[in-house]
Design a protein around this motif. Sequence first.
Motif, PDB file in Angstrom:
ATOM      1  N   SER A  32      41.203  51.019  13.000  1.00  0.00           N
ATOM      2  CA  SER A  32      40.553  50.208  11.976  1.00  0.00           C
ATOM      3  C   SER A  32      39.048  50.340  12.136  1.00  0.00           C
ATOM      4  O   SER A  32      38.545  50.286  13.265  1.00  0.00           O
TER       5      SER A  32
ATOM      6  N   GLN B 213      41.052  44.356   8.645  1.00  0.00           N
ATOM      7  CA  GLN B 213      39.798  44.596   7.934  1.00  0.00           C
ATOM      8  C   GLN B 213      38.651  44.152   8.846  1.00  0.00           C
ATOM      9  O   GLN B 213      38.718  43.085   9.454  1.00  0.00           O
TER      10      GLN B 213
ATOM     11  N   GLN C 272      46.797  47.501  10.844  1.00  0.00           N
ATOM     12  CA  GLN C 272      45.356  47.601  10.714  1.00  0.00           C
ATOM     13  C   GLN C 272      44.783  46.260  10.266  1.00  0.00           C
ATOM     14  O   GLN C 272      45.451  45.469   9.607  1.00  0.00           O
TER      15      GLN C 272
END
Length: 121
Positions: free
Chosen positions: A110, A3, A1
């Motif tokens: 994400s 950000q 994942q």
Amino acid sequence: QVQLVESGGGLVQAGGSLRLSCAASGRTASMGWFRQALGKEREFVAHISQSGVITNYANSVKGRFAISRDNAKKTMYLQMNNLKPEDTAVYYCAAASADGLPLTRSGYNSWGQGTQVTVSS
């Protein structure tokens, strides 16, 4: 994942324009924009392939919104023109782990925190 951080939301009059940005912390495959109006389900807006060559849009925004990405900057954009009051929503960017151009929320792993877009009539 990875950000994801969105920016660029705000208040605009009907017929106006906004450009949303989504900055990623790392490399991403397919990416997309979703939106969620108050009291409604989160819905697909647009997505873009890893190369940026393939894009798709929801019928409600086709011809008014344009999705793009700059992989060198790890940033995706959503140019929104001729905005309408019904475009009012929290807009979320999303990234998938593969380049399959998913149309549903489950295809992305994400998500950003969202940015509010409000269009006044």
